[in-house]
Design a protein around this motif. Structure first.
Motif, mmCIF file in Angstrom:
data_model
loop_
_atom_site.group_PDB
_atom_site.id
_atom_site.type_symbol
_atom_site.label_atom_id
_atom_site.label_comp_id
_atom_site.label_asym_id
_atom_site.label_seq_id
_atom_site.Cartn_x
_atom_site.Cartn_y
_atom_site.Cartn_z
ATOM 1 N N GLU A 1 -7.027 16.053 -2.289
ATOM 2 C CA GLU A 1 -7.757 14.716 -1.834
ATOM 3 C C GLU A 1 -6.601 13.625 -1.927
ATOM 4 O O GLU A 1 -5.443 13.742 -2.260
ATOM 5 C CB GLU A 1 -8.573 14.197 -3.343
ATOM 6 C CG GLU A 1 -9.517 15.044 -3.406
ATOM 7 C CD GLU A 1 -10.417 14.958 -4.674
ATOM 8 O OE1 GLU A 1 -9.838 14.142 -5.380
ATOM 9 O OE2 GLU A 1 -11.595 15.255 -4.836
ATOM 10 N N HIS B 1 -1.452 12.052 -2.857
ATOM 11 C CA HIS B 1 -1.911 13.129 -2.415
ATOM 12 C C HIS B 1 -1.950 14.146 -3.513
ATOM 13 O O HIS B 1 -0.844 14.411 -4.299
ATOM 14 C CB HIS B 1 -1.120 13.782 -1.338
ATOM 15 C CG HIS B 1 -1.567 15.292 -0.798
ATOM 16 N ND1 HIS B 1 -1.036 16.439 -1.180
ATOM 17 C CD2 HIS B 1 -2.860 15.375 -0.153
ATOM 18 C CE1 HIS B 1 -1.636 17.425 -0.772
ATOM 19 N NE2 HIS B 1 -2.983 16.808 0.177
ATOM 20 N N ASN B 2 -3.382 14.623 -3.755
ATOM 21 C CA ASN B 2 -3.297 15.848 -4.819
ATOM 22 C C ASN B 2 -3.142 17.050 -4.337
ATOM 23 O O ASN B 2 -3.964 17.606 -3.533
ATOM 24 C CB ASN B 2 -4.904 15.575 -5.346
ATOM 25 C CG ASN B 2 -4.750 16.501 -6.992
ATOM 26 O OD1 ASN B 2 -4.686 17.683 -6.553
ATOM 27 N ND2 ASN B 2 -5.259 15.927 -7.782
ATOM 28 N N LYS C 1 -3.814 3.316 -2.437
ATOM 29 C CA LYS C 1 -3.415 2.780 -3.424
ATOM 30 C C LYS C 1 -3.007 1.314 -3.027
ATOM 31 O O LYS C 1 -2.242 1.115 -1.950
ATOM 32 C CB LYS C 1 -2.436 3.103 -4.353
ATOM 33 C CG LYS C 1 -2.841 4.564 -5.039
ATOM 34 C CD LYS C 1 -3.657 4.195 -6.319
ATOM 35 C CE LYS C 1 -2.846 3.445 -7.561
ATOM 36 N NZ LYS C 1 -3.791 3.038 -8.614
ATOM 37 N N VAL D 1 -0.084 6.051 -0.429
ATOM 38 C CA VAL D 1 -1.036 6.919 -0.793
ATOM 39 C C VAL D 1 -0.555 7.813 -1.716
ATOM 40 O O VAL D 1 0.686 8.099 -2.111
ATOM 41 C CB VAL D 1 -1.303 7.714 0.294
ATOM 42 C CG1 VAL D 1 -2.094 6.610 1.215
ATOM 43 C CG2 VAL D 1 -0.120 8.403 1.002
ATOM 44 N N GLU E 1 -5.614 9.313 -1.824
ATOM 45 C CA GLU E 1 -6.218 8.093 -2.283
ATOM 46 C C GLU E 1 -5.230 7.203 -1.753
ATOM 47 O O GLU E 1 -3.958 7.328 -1.987
ATOM 48 C CB GLU E 1 -6.273 8.058 -3.953
ATOM 49 C CG GLU E 1 -6.503 6.579 -4.513
ATOM 50 C CD GLU E 1 -6.440 6.394 -5.900
ATOM 51 O OE1 GLU E 1 -6.924 5.437 -6.921
ATOM 52 O OE2 GLU E 1 -5.903 7.489 -6.879
ATOM 53 N N THR F 1 0.792 -1.367 -0.017
ATOM 54 C CA THR F 1 0.063 0.098 0.073
ATOM 55 C C THR F 1 0.778 1.198 0.097
ATOM 56 O O THR F 1 1.836 1.375 0.522
ATOM 57 C CB THR F 1 -0.942 0.069 1.197
ATOM 58 O OG1 THR F 1 -0.294 0.499 2.365
ATOM 59 C CG2 THR F 1 -1.722 -1.178 1.254
#
Length: 271
Positions: free
Chosen positions: A222, A216-217, A226, A214, A224, A212
């Motif tokens: 936001e 970050h936008n 993954k 993540v 997500e 896993t």
């Protein structure tokens, strides 16, 4: 406008390569690593060298610290004597095989990284060894983020990915002190803060064998989570062939945390 956050690689080269491939396929160029490059897994030098080759900004994890400062530098406890023996064996195995150059790299890592309103740590802003568990008391969780001067805190260490929003609220405080001008009722207005746990690339323990991380936008804020599949069997075989405890391969192949559980996991060092 997106960047990836990875954590807890734990000397698992197959998982690390798979996650990097997934990040590259999405065109993400910025990666931050939250530490624990080594421990458990059979390829500590290879993983550290790949982090160095990619020039990935990295925090120092608890395993990284212990390899430099000595066994049990954190003075954490184990869930059992059997787990403690396995931890000592894995620490010795890793320390004996790492090159001086890679050890020096681990020693040079900072305990935190910051990008504007984002803070990156391994365990918590207080320590590489503190667990920010998803069910942690909300006020205590908010305190960790707020006192660190962050809006979003990225962490790892628990190997369990999650996004926790600590929403706006008001706390009423009643002070009783006759000799103080501050006596009476007070309100503390709390802003919305967030804790994002990236989980683990090399030692997933969320009930799945998938690595896993993540995304970050930066534009929308936001996040997500993954999941990336990889050749788990390749790493399990390498663990056994290296002479590391076979239970490391067993739990990796099941996505488990322990073969045994501690009554209070908040103080346990997950070796």
């Amino acid at each position: 406008m997106a960047h990836a956050v990875i954590s807890c690689l734990h000397a698992n080269l197959a998982a690390f390569e798979a996650v990097l491939d997934d990040i590259d396929q999405q065109g993400i160029e910025t990666i931050t690593c939250l530490g624990d490059l080594v421990g458990y897994g059979p390829q500590p030098n290879e993983v550290v060298e790949l982090v160095r080759e990619r020039a990935i900004p990295t925090c120092q994890g608890c395993w990284d610290e212990d390899i430099i400062d000595g066994l049990n530098a954190c003075e954490c406890s184990y869930p059992s004597q059997l787990a403690e023996r396995r931890g000592h064996l894995a620490h010795q195995w890793t320390a004996e095989r790492m090159t001086d150059e890679n050890k020096a790299f681990l020693a040079s890592l900072p305990t935190s990284l910051r990008r504007d309103r984002l803070l990156f740590v391994h365990g918590s802003p207080n320590s590489q060894h503190e667990y920010l568990l998803p069910n942690m008391d909300a006020f205590a969780a908010l305190e960790r983020v707020e006192t660190a001067g962050a809006e979003t805190l990225f962490c790892g260490h628990t190997h369990q990915p999650y996004v926790r929003e600590l929403r706006n609220g008001t706390i009423h405080v009643r002070l009783q002190n006759a000799g103080s001008h501050s006596a009476g009722e007070h309100e503390l207005n709390l802003p919305m803060r967030r804790i994002v746990n990236a989980g683990s690339v090399g030692e997933p323990r969320h009930g799945s064998t998938s690595a896993t991380y993540v995304i970050h936008n930066d534009a929308t804020d936001e996040v997500e989570i993954k999941e990336v599949t990889y050749d788990v069997g390749r790493t399990c075989q390498a663990i056994v062939e290296a002479g590391l405890p076979p239970v490391f391969a067993w739990r990796l192949s099941h996505g488990f945390e322990y073969a045994e559980q501690a009554e209070d996991a908040s103080h346990v060092c997950e070796r």
